[in-house]
Every structure is written in C-alpha cells, then in structure tokens.
Design an enzyme around this catalytic site. Structure first.
Site, mmCIF file in Angstrom:
data_model
loop_
_atom_site.group_PDB
_atom_site.id
_atom_site.type_symbol
_atom_site.label_atom_id
_atom_site.label_comp_id
_atom_site.label_asym_id
_atom_site.label_seq_id
_atom_site.Cartn_x
_atom_site.Cartn_y
_atom_site.Cartn_z
ATOM 1 N N ILE A 1 18.479 20.351 -24.414
ATOM 2 C CA ILE A 1 18.014 18.978 -24.245
ATOM 3 C C ILE A 1 17.808 18.770 -22.745
ATOM 4 O O ILE A 1 18.646 19.171 -21.941
ATOM 5 C CB ILE A 1 19.068 17.958 -24.731
ATOM 6 C CG1 ILE A 1 19.548 18.266 -26.152
ATOM 7 C CG2 ILE A 1 18.548 16.535 -24.586
ATOM 8 C CD1 ILE A 1 18.520 18.122 -27.231
ATOM 9 N N GLU A 2 16.699 18.160 -22.380
ATOM 10 C CA GLU A 2 16.457 17.783 -20.981
ATOM 11 C C GLU A 2 16.345 16.269 -20.922
ATOM 12 O O GLU A 2 15.705 15.652 -21.761
ATOM 13 C CB GLU A 2 15.157 18.398 -20.471
ATOM 14 C CG GLU A 2 14.770 17.901 -19.079
ATOM 15 C CD GLU A 2 13.373 18.317 -18.640
ATOM 16 O OE1 GLU A 2 12.933 17.825 -17.588
ATOM 17 O OE2 GLU A 2 12.709 19.109 -19.352
#
Length: 168
Positions: free
Chosen positions: A130-131
């Site tokens: 996840i960014e």
C-alpha cells in the site's frame, strides 16, 4: 486496430482490484480499520470465500486463498513492488497513525522540477503493498500531445494553461 485509438476499449474508470488472502477476515479488518473501506454486498452465487469492500471510488475484492501456506511471505518493504496508491490530505497525520497502530512503513521522497512528493509504503496482512502519498502535488504532464482522461483539478488547470500557450 480501427476505432478510437485514444480509448480503444471505451474504458470509463478503475472498478476494483482483487487480492488473494491468507485470511479474508484479517484482510477485511485491515482494509476497513486502517484504510477506511466499507464492506459491500457480494453476489451470493460465488462458491468461494471472499469479500467486497468499497471506498474512494474503487472496490477491493478479497479472495480466500485455496492454499494460504503457499502464498509468499513478504517482510521487506520494497517501493518498487506491485502496489496500490492512495492520495492523502496530510502525510504527517498518516505517519503518526501508522506509528500509533505499530505498522511498519518506509518513507520516500521524489523530486521533479522542484516539486516534492512524499510516499509511505507498507504491507497489508498478506504482503500486498500500500502506498500513501501526496502525489497530487506532481503535475500529470502528457507525453507527445497525449491527454490524460482524469487527474486532479490542479493538473487540469495546468494542462489547460499549457494547451493555451501551445496554440497562441
């Protein structure tokens, strides 16, 4: 291929991503309580365990792995790995929340023409990356006259300005 070369498949938007999970329940908890997704109705005709979640205009479909022990275990956070990215309002607030929740993350900063983009990378329970970023700081600049179909209001205004300068 004949037809509209700018959008040959007449696509409208991103609908969902699918993630194979060791535990659908753990993943629901993560996407609901960490990222703010909401569980939504999933067709009852599916004959396998899974869940659908929705928020921010996209869906996440969680699929129970048939052999959870064979799923690769990822511990190293590698920003160059497959990931999904979300824009946020405050990188500092996100970093504080991740720290409070004891979620391990890696922070990066990208610079382009004096504009800085901050990125935080972390894993979901199955190692999917996840960014969280403030990527809307970075203008979307089309290559060779291409026009993106969707971007932030700032980028649209910037491109309209550039377009006017080109045709003056």
């Amino acid at each position: 291929m004949k037809g509209n070369t700018e959008n040959p498949l007449a696509l409208k938007s991103l609908n969902h991503i699918s993630i194979v999970c060791r535990s659908v329940e753990e993943s629901i908890d993560f996407y609901k309580n960490i990222l703010g997704f909401v569980p939504v109705r999933r067709p009852g005709s599916f004959d396998f365990n899974g869940a659908w979640l929705f928020s921010y205009g996209i869906g996440i479909h969680l699929l129970q792995s048939e052999d959870p022990e064979k799923l690769p275990k990822k511990s190293e956070i590698n920003p160059k790995d497959n990931h999904i990215s979300f824009q946020c309002e405050s990188m500092d607030a996100v970093e504080k929340k991740l720290k409070d929740m004891e979620i391990e993350w890696v922070r990066q900063r990208v610079e382009e023409g004096g504009i800085y983009v901050d990125q935080l990378f972390f894993h979901d329970p199955d190692g999917f990356m996840i960014e969280i970023c403030n990527c809307d700081n970075l203008p979307v600049v089309p290559l060779a006259g291409e026009m993106p179909r969707s971007c932030s209001r700032h980028n649209i205004q910037m491109m309209q300005s550039q377009h006017q300068h080109i045709h003056v």
